[in-house]
Scaffold this motif. Sequence first.
Motif, PDB file in Angstrom:
ATOM      1  N   GLU A   6       0.844  -1.193   0.000  1.00  0.00           N
ATOM      2  CA  GLU A   6       0.000   0.000   0.000  1.00  0.00           C
ATOM      3  C   GLU A   6       0.876   1.238   0.000  1.00  0.00           C
ATOM      4  OE1 GLU A   6      -3.076   0.023   2.915  1.00  0.00           O
ATOM      5  OE2 GLU A   6      -3.488  -2.114   2.664  1.00  0.00           O
ATOM      6  N   THR A   7       0.282   2.371  -0.328  1.00  0.00           N
ATOM      7  CA  THR A   7       1.028   3.625  -0.445  1.00  0.00           C
ATOM      8  C   THR A   7       1.709   3.988   0.864  1.00  0.00           C
ATOM      9  OG1 THR A   7      -0.572   4.393  -2.094  1.00  0.00           O
ATOM     10  CG2 THR A   7       0.854   6.046  -1.098  1.00  0.00           C
ATOM     11  N   TRP A   8       1.019   3.845   1.996  1.00  0.00           N
ATOM     12  CA  TRP A   8       1.602   4.225   3.279  1.00  0.00           C
ATOM     13  C   TRP A   8       2.785   3.327   3.632  1.00  0.00           C
ATOM     14  CZ3 TRP A   8       1.906   0.940   7.417  1.00  0.00           C
ATOM     15  CH2 TRP A   8       1.102  -0.208   7.381  1.00  0.00           C
ATOM     16  N   GLN A   9       2.772   2.072   3.178  1.00  0.00           N
ATOM     17  CA  GLN A   9       3.890   1.178   3.435  1.00  0.00           C
ATOM     18  C   GLN A   9       5.126   1.597   2.633  1.00  0.00           C
ATOM     19  OE1 GLN A   9       1.854  -2.454   2.398  1.00  0.00           O
ATOM     20  NE2 GLN A   9       1.661  -3.054   4.567  1.00  0.00           N
ATOM     21  N   VAL A  10       4.897   1.993   1.376  1.00  0.00           N
ATOM     22  CA  VAL A  10       6.004   2.448   0.526  1.00  0.00           C
ATOM     23  C   VAL A  10       6.605   3.728   1.097  1.00  0.00           C
ATOM     24  CG1 VAL A  10       6.602   3.299  -1.782  1.00  0.00           C
ATOM     25  CG2 VAL A  10       5.046   1.365  -1.534  1.00  0.00           C
ATOM     26  N   VAL A  11       5.739   4.657   1.521  1.00  0.00           N
ATOM     27  CA  VAL A  11       6.210   5.908   2.102  1.00  0.00           C
ATOM     28  C   VAL A  11       6.996   5.629   3.383  1.00  0.00           C
ATOM     29  CG1 VAL A  11       5.470   8.071   3.183  1.00  0.00           C
ATOM     30  CG2 VAL A  11       4.404   7.310   1.053  1.00  0.00           C
ATOM     31  N   LEU A  12       6.512   4.724   4.203  1.00  0.00           N
ATOM     32  CA  LEU A  12       7.193   4.386   5.445  1.00  0.00           C
ATOM     33  C   LEU A  12       8.575   3.782   5.166  1.00  0.00           C
ATOM     34  CD1 LEU A  12       6.849   4.295   8.533  1.00  0.00           C
ATOM     35  CD2 LEU A  12       6.012   1.962   8.253  1.00  0.00           C
ATOM     36  N   ILE A  13       8.685   2.934   4.179  1.00  0.00           N
ATOM     37  CA  ILE A  13       9.978   2.335   3.817  1.00  0.00           C
ATOM     38  C   ILE A  13      10.941   3.403   3.314  1.00  0.00           C
ATOM     39  CG2 ILE A  13      11.112   0.797   2.165  1.00  0.00           C
ATOM     40  CD1 ILE A  13       8.628  -1.035   2.433  1.00  0.00           C
ATOM     41  N   ILE A  14      10.458   4.303   2.458  1.00  0.00           N
ATOM     42  CA  ILE A  14      11.310   5.362   1.913  1.00  0.00           C
ATOM     43  C   ILE A  14      11.793   6.289   3.016  1.00  0.00           C
ATOM     44  CG2 ILE A  14      11.302   7.417   0.422  1.00  0.00           C
ATOM     45  CD1 ILE A  14       9.490   5.826  -1.496  1.00  0.00           C
ATOM     46  N   VAL A  15      10.898   6.674   3.921  1.00  0.00           N
ATOM     47  CA  VAL A  15      11.280   7.551   5.030  1.00  0.00           C
ATOM     48  C   VAL A  15      12.305   6.860   5.932  1.00  0.00           C
ATOM     49  CG1 VAL A  15      10.410   8.642   7.141  1.00  0.00           C
ATOM     50  CG2 VAL A  15       9.178   8.926   4.993  1.00  0.00           C
ATOM     51  N   LEU A  18      15.727   6.787   4.044  1.00  0.00           N
ATOM     52  CA  LEU A  18      16.321   8.123   4.014  1.00  0.00           C
ATOM     53  C   LEU A  18      16.813   8.544   5.398  1.00  0.00           C
ATOM     54  CD1 LEU A  18      13.956  10.075   1.583  1.00  0.00           C
ATOM     55  CD2 LEU A  18      16.307   9.317   1.185  1.00  0.00           C
ATOM     56  N   GLY A  19      16.077   8.186   6.423  1.00  0.00           N
ATOM     57  CA  GLY A  19      16.500   8.505   7.784  1.00  0.00           C
ATOM     58  C   GLY A  19      17.794   7.813   8.154  1.00  0.00           C
ATOM     59  N   MET A  20      17.927   6.562   7.770  1.00  0.00           N
ATOM     60  CA  MET A  20      19.161   5.824   8.062  1.00  0.00           C
ATOM     61  C   MET A  20      20.344   6.408   7.301  1.00  0.00           C
ATOM     62  SD  MET A  20      17.842   1.867   8.246  1.00  0.00           S
ATOM     63  CE  MET A  20      19.482   1.272   8.089  1.00  0.00           C
ATOM     64  N   VAL A  21      20.133   6.749   6.031  1.00  0.00           N
ATOM     65  CA  VAL A  21      21.217   7.315   5.229  1.00  0.00           C
ATOM     66  C   VAL A  21      21.666   8.654   5.797  1.00  0.00           C
ATOM     67  CG1 VAL A  21      21.774   8.281   2.958  1.00  0.00           C
ATOM     68  CG2 VAL A  21      20.609   6.075   3.122  1.00  0.00           C
ATOM     69  N   MET A  22      20.718   9.509   6.143  1.00  0.00           N
ATOM     70  CA  MET A  22      21.058  10.831   6.663  1.00  0.00           C
ATOM     71  C   MET A  22      21.731  10.734   8.034  1.00  0.00           C
ATOM     72  SD  MET A  22      17.801  13.042   5.383  1.00  0.00           S
ATOM     73  CE  MET A  22      18.437  14.583   5.968  1.00  0.00           C
ATOM     74  N   ASN A  24      23.587   8.242   9.087  1.00  0.00           N
ATOM     75  CA  ASN A  24      24.948   7.738   8.862  1.00  0.00           C
ATOM     76  C   ASN A  24      25.869   8.835   8.325  1.00  0.00           C
ATOM     77  OD1 ASN A  24      24.566   5.145   9.784  1.00  0.00           O
ATOM     78  ND2 ASN A  24      23.891   4.384   7.799  1.00  0.00           N
ATOM     79  N   ILE A  25      25.345   9.696   7.460  1.00  0.00           N
ATOM     80  CA  ILE A  25      26.144  10.813   6.955  1.00  0.00           C
ATOM     81  C   ILE A  25      26.485  11.769   8.096  1.00  0.00           C
ATOM     82  CG2 ILE A  25      26.060  12.872   5.489  1.00  0.00           C
ATOM     83  CD1 ILE A  25      24.520  11.153   3.455  1.00  0.00           C
ATOM     84  N   ALA A  26      25.503  12.044   8.958  1.00  0.00           N
ATOM     85  CA  ALA A  26      25.758  12.928  10.094  1.00  0.00           C
ATOM     86  C   ALA A  26      26.790  12.318  11.034  1.00  0.00           C
ATOM     87  CB  ALA A  26      24.453  13.203  10.844  1.00  0.00           C
ATOM     88  N   LEU A  27      26.724  11.013  11.241  1.00  0.00           N
ATOM     89  CA  LEU A  27      27.692  10.346  12.101  1.00  0.00           C
ATOM     90  C   LEU A  27      29.095  10.406  11.507  1.00  0.00           C
ATOM     91  CD1 LEU A  27      28.203   8.619  14.628  1.00  0.00           C
ATOM     92  CD2 LEU A  27      27.724   6.616  13.233  1.00  0.00           C
ATOM     93  N   LEU A  28      29.220  10.237  10.210  1.00  0.00           N
ATOM     94  CA  LEU A  28      30.521  10.332   9.557  1.00  0.00           C
ATOM     95  C   LEU A  28      31.096  11.744   9.667  1.00  0.00           C
ATOM     96  CD1 LEU A  28      30.004   8.193   6.355  1.00  0.00           C
ATOM     97  CD2 LEU A  28      31.526   7.699   8.269  1.00  0.00           C
ATOM     98  N   LYS A  29      30.256  12.758   9.519  1.00  0.00           N
ATOM     99  CA  LYS A  29      30.725  14.135   9.656  1.00  0.00           C
ATOM    100  C   LYS A  29      31.203  14.395  11.078  1.00  0.00           C
ATOM    101  CE  LYS A  29      28.071  16.451   6.070  1.00  0.00           C
ATOM    102  NZ  LYS A  29      27.073  17.495   5.797  1.00  0.00           N
ATOM    103  N   TYR A  30      30.460  13.898  12.054  1.00  0.00           N
ATOM    104  CA  TYR A  30      30.850  14.087  13.453  1.00  0.00           C
ATOM    105  C   TYR A  30      32.162  13.360  13.742  1.00  0.00           C
ATOM    106  CZ  TYR A  30      30.869  13.625  18.507  1.00  0.00           C
ATOM    107  OH  TYR A  30      31.241  13.638  19.816  1.00  0.00           O
ATOM    108  N   ALA A  31      32.309  12.141  13.234  1.00  0.00           N
ATOM    109  CA  ALA A  31      33.518  11.364  13.484  1.00  0.00           C
ATOM    110  C   ALA A  31      34.729  12.006  12.814  1.00  0.00           C
ATOM    111  CB  ALA A  31      33.336   9.933  12.995  1.00  0.00           C
TER     112      ALA A  31
END
Length: 61
Positions: A6-15, A18-22, A24-31
């Motif tokens: 369903e649409t809400w499931q696809v949106v939840l997966i995408i969010v 994206l949250g995990m990627v962002m 991890n990028i923030a953690l790399l910048k901090y490190a």
Amino acid sequence: MTTQLETWQVVLIIVGVLGMVMSNIALLKYAAKHEMKRKSQSQQPEKSNETKPFGESERQD
């Protein structure tokens, strides 16, 4: 038999992805900004008690 997401499931997966990627990028910048601390000379154990490998003893000719 395939089930369609369903649409809400696809949106939840995408969010979630994206949250995990962002995060991890923030953690790399901090490190990258974080400075690694090394032990000072006073905290390191003295090396006078170390044994040398066989054949590396000091020779006096």
